[in-house]
Design an enzyme around this catalytic site. Sequence first.
Site, PDB file in Angstrom:
ATOM      1  N   THR A  36     -27.984  -8.544 -10.175  1.00  0.00           N
ATOM      2  CA  THR A  36     -29.260  -9.169  -9.784  1.00  0.00           C
ATOM      3  C   THR A  36     -29.260  -9.592  -8.325  1.00  0.00           C
ATOM      4  OG1 THR A  36     -29.780  -9.917 -12.015  1.00  0.00           O
ATOM      5  CG2 THR A  36     -30.699 -11.218 -10.226  1.00  0.00           C
ATOM      6  N   THR A  83     -24.176 -11.015 -13.090  1.00  0.00           N
ATOM      7  CA  THR A  83     -23.613 -12.160 -13.817  1.00  0.00           C
ATOM      8  C   THR A  83     -23.369 -11.848 -15.295  1.00  0.00           C
ATOM      9  OG1 THR A  83     -25.815 -13.023 -14.305  1.00  0.00           O
ATOM     10  CG2 THR A  83     -24.739 -13.832 -12.298  1.00  0.00           C
ATOM     11  N   ASP A  84     -23.987 -10.775 -15.797  1.00  0.00           N
ATOM     12  CA  ASP A  84     -23.859 -10.474 -17.233  1.00  0.00           C
ATOM     13  C   ASP A  84     -22.401 -10.318 -17.673  1.00  0.00           C
ATOM     14  OD1 ASP A  84     -26.589 -10.472 -17.289  1.00  0.00           O
ATOM     15  OD2 ASP A  84     -26.833  -8.338 -17.719  1.00  0.00           O
TER      16      ASP A  84
HETATM   17  N1  ASP Z   1     -28.810 -10.595 -15.123  1.00  0.00           N
HETATM   18  C1  ASP Z   1     -27.773  -9.922 -14.453  1.00  0.00           C
HETATM   19  C2  ASP Z   1     -27.340 -10.620 -13.188  1.00  0.00           C
HETATM   20  O1  ASP Z   1     -27.494 -11.806 -13.151  1.00  0.00           O
HETATM   21  C3  ASP Z   1     -27.943  -8.483 -14.306  1.00  0.00           C
HETATM   22  C4  ASP Z   1     -26.584  -7.881 -14.099  1.00  0.00           C
HETATM   23  O2  ASP Z   1     -25.587  -8.390 -14.629  1.00  0.00           O
HETATM   24  O3  ASP Z   1     -26.523  -6.888 -13.397  1.00  0.00           O
HETATM   25  O4  ASP Z   1     -26.863 -10.063 -12.244  1.00  0.00           O
END
Ligand code: ASP
Length: 352
Positions: free
Chosen positions: A16, A93-94
Amino acid sequence: MAEKPTSILMLSLGGTIAMTSGRDAGVVPTLTAEQLIAAVPGLADTGIDVHVHTFRQLPGASLEFDDLTALAALIADRTTTGGIDGVVVTQGTDTIEETAYLLDLLHTGDAPVVVTGAMRNPTIAGADGPANVLAAIRTAGSPTARGLGTLVVLADEIHAAGQVRKTHSTSGGTFRSPNTGPLGHVVEGTVRLLARPLHRMTVPMETATRVPRVGLYTVTLGDDGLLLTGAHGLDGLVVAGLGVGHVPRHLVEKLAALATRIPVVLASRTGAGPVLASTYGFPGSESDLQRRGLVGAGFLDPYKARILLWTLLAADAGPDSIAAAFAAAGGTGDPTRWPWPTPSQQPEMQHA
Ligand code: ASP
């Protein structure tokens, strides 16, 4: 002669933090490491020399073990012979709770490795990427963070890679260490530690040559074990059990049979606290399962337990080493029985 400035290498993997609007609906990873660093205000004030490298442009969900082992090798190279004092990794973050722990297990040096990301992408108000990158750079460049292994820094909180979890799907304060709390904070641009990890436990990278398949199976109410039939092609399995490590009685024979063929690790699906060893005695209880060959994960949550089992199998560890490693890393056994030498002895847990 002027002192050499602190040198940080920032490696971007996507996520993200690097996402902008794509051709279709929704954001996709497009920004390079150069673009990420250009968006950080106040960088010059740190006096830190930042080198950048766009390593991958993927969502966190599509990172693979191969990407992470290649990243760990690059980090080892640049921090041992490349004049780099600390490393920042930006990514989705995933999967940070898994990738950071893998990097921690494979990082034997003293240079801080700091993983960060963002919960709000650069196209929306209040994007948190630039602040997180700045805090991560300050942490990676801080002498206070040396020897702590891999850290996760978001929202000005510093977490140990072996403890941190993503606990909320959208909140900016999603990263928590439920069993210990954060190691410290970045306060007015300075790293303030409140605690240190008790031990560092690492696996020499050159020993991790296999590419095992390790599954995670979450046990649920009324579970008849149908999905366990898919476990036959695996090299190892983590079972996220109920409470302190329980499963329905119908699963006991299936799990016991699997444990005669592959390592089966028992963790708790609750999100915090340890798997027990000797409190309950019913069929499918934690003591029953461990008597039948399952290995207790201690305080390691199922995702961390899977990363540890993957790394142990990659390094060709046998059953005794696997049991000793989980007892040590899970915090319920003798830390000196960790199968490899520890890189640098940390002082005991300190509270400021
Ligand atoms: N929601 C995720 C992030 O915070 C998307 C990912 O992991 O690419 O980056």
